[in-house]
Design an enzyme around this catalytic site. Structure first.
Site, PDB file in Angstrom:
ATOM      1  NE  ARG A  92      -4.156   1.664   1.220  1.00  0.00           N
ATOM      2  CZ  ARG A  92      -5.398   1.527   0.868  1.00  0.00           C
ATOM      3  NH1 ARG A  92      -5.969   0.382   0.927  1.00  0.00           N
ATOM      4  NH2 ARG A  92      -6.084   2.563   0.447  1.00  0.00           N
ATOM      5  CG  ASN A 119     -13.170  12.817  -0.996  1.00  0.00           C
ATOM      6  OD1 ASN A 119     -13.683  12.634  -2.108  1.00  0.00           O
ATOM      7  ND2 ASN A 119     -13.113  11.875  -0.081  1.00  0.00           N
ATOM      8  CB  THR A 120     -17.089  15.704  -3.628  1.00  0.00           C
ATOM      9  OG1 THR A 120     -18.509  15.653  -3.618  1.00  0.00           O
ATOM     10  CG2 THR A 120     -16.541  14.958  -4.808  1.00  0.00           C
ATOM     11  CG  HIS A 121     -18.867  11.779   1.976  1.00  0.00           C
ATOM     12  ND1 HIS A 121     -18.362  10.508   1.795  1.00  0.00           N
ATOM     13  CD2 HIS A 121     -19.821  11.663   2.934  1.00  0.00           C
ATOM     14  CE1 HIS A 121     -18.975   9.665   2.616  1.00  0.00           C
ATOM     15  NE2 HIS A 121     -19.864  10.339   3.314  1.00  0.00           N
ATOM     16  CG  ASP A 141      -8.327  14.799   8.221  1.00  0.00           C
ATOM     17  OD1 ASP A 141      -8.851  13.758   7.775  1.00  0.00           O
ATOM     18  OD2 ASP A 141      -8.735  15.377   9.249  1.00  0.00           O
ATOM     19  N   GLY A 169      -7.866  11.049   8.322  1.00  0.00           N
ATOM     20  CA  GLY A 169      -9.018  10.257   8.758  1.00  0.00           C
ATOM     21  C   GLY A 169      -9.908   9.857   7.585  1.00  0.00           C
ATOM     22  CG  ASP A 193     -15.314  10.238   4.123  1.00  0.00           C
ATOM     23  OD1 ASP A 193     -14.538  10.548   3.204  1.00  0.00           O
ATOM     24  OD2 ASP A 193     -16.053   9.241   4.068  1.00  0.00           O
TER      25      ASP A 193
END
Ligand code: GAR
Length: 192
Positions: free
Chosen positions: A67, A109-111, A143, A145, A147
């Site tokens: 990873r 990001n978009t959620h 960051d 975490g 979301d």
């Protein structure tokens, strides 16, 4: 006048958020340029980028693979485009420290939920199961975490009687496309 904001967009699926951004840029509504699109699989949304002559790359995370190495490779693939802003738009992979450090302060990001409610990969399903009457979408700074980063903008969307996951997600995405375009426009206006 400054150069248009250079954006790299990461996707995993249909890429309709990416398309909304490309359309807004073509229409002259956002002073930005999508200089590259990356995916972790042969996502259908890559076609939209390719037909517009945007360079694409695919970097799969092999199950059981390293990873950290993938993370570093992804960071390098994105850095090659010298982006001002990196946008995760339906990119269904978490990235690690190598990536976050490289793009600190310019990775969003978009959620499909009103964070901090319903983080994770099944936000729409989780909202339906919880029985909320209002959900929505969030654009946030990424960051380490899941979301959890600082919220940049949100739009509420009502949950309607008879909604299933697909129907509700589609209504959320209609707002999400607008929200992402607005955030990138705003970002471009503060870009030197
Ligand atoms: C969007 O709703 C986005 O918020 C979601 O995937 C969809 C992508 O749609 N992302 C996540 O759930 C990330 N946790 P698209 O492929 O049509 O642009």
């Amino acid at each position: 006048m400054s150069d248009p904001l250079r954006c790299v967009v990461l996707i995993s699926g249909t890429g309709t958020l990416l398309q909304a951004l490309l359309d807004a840029i073509s229409a002259g509504a956002v002073a930005a340029r999508v200089v590259g699109v990356g995916a972790d699989r042969e996502a259908t949304g890559l076609a939209a980028a390719r037909t517009r002559g945007v360079e694409t790359f695919v970097l799969p995370l092999v199950r059981g693979g390293d990873r950290n190495a993938w993370d570093e490779e992804l960071a390098q693939a994105v850095a090659r485009f010298a982006p001002d802003l990196v946008i995760s738009a339906g990119f269904m992979k978490l990235v690690g420290a190598a990536f976050l450090d490289r793009f600190a302060g310019r990775f969003i990001n978009t959620h499909p939920a009103l964070l901090p409610s319903f983080p994770g990969a099944h936000a729409v399903r989780d909202a339906l199961r919880a029985g909320v009457k209002v959900t929505g979408c969030t654009v946030f700074a990424v960051d380490e975490g899941v979301d959890t980063g600082p919220i940049i903008a949100q739009t509420p969307v009502p949950v309607l009687p008879g909604d299933d996951e697909a129907r509700l997600h589609e209504r959320i995405k209609q707002e999400e496309r607008r929200l992402l375009v607005d955030v990138v426009r705003e970002w471009s206006q503060h870009h030197e």
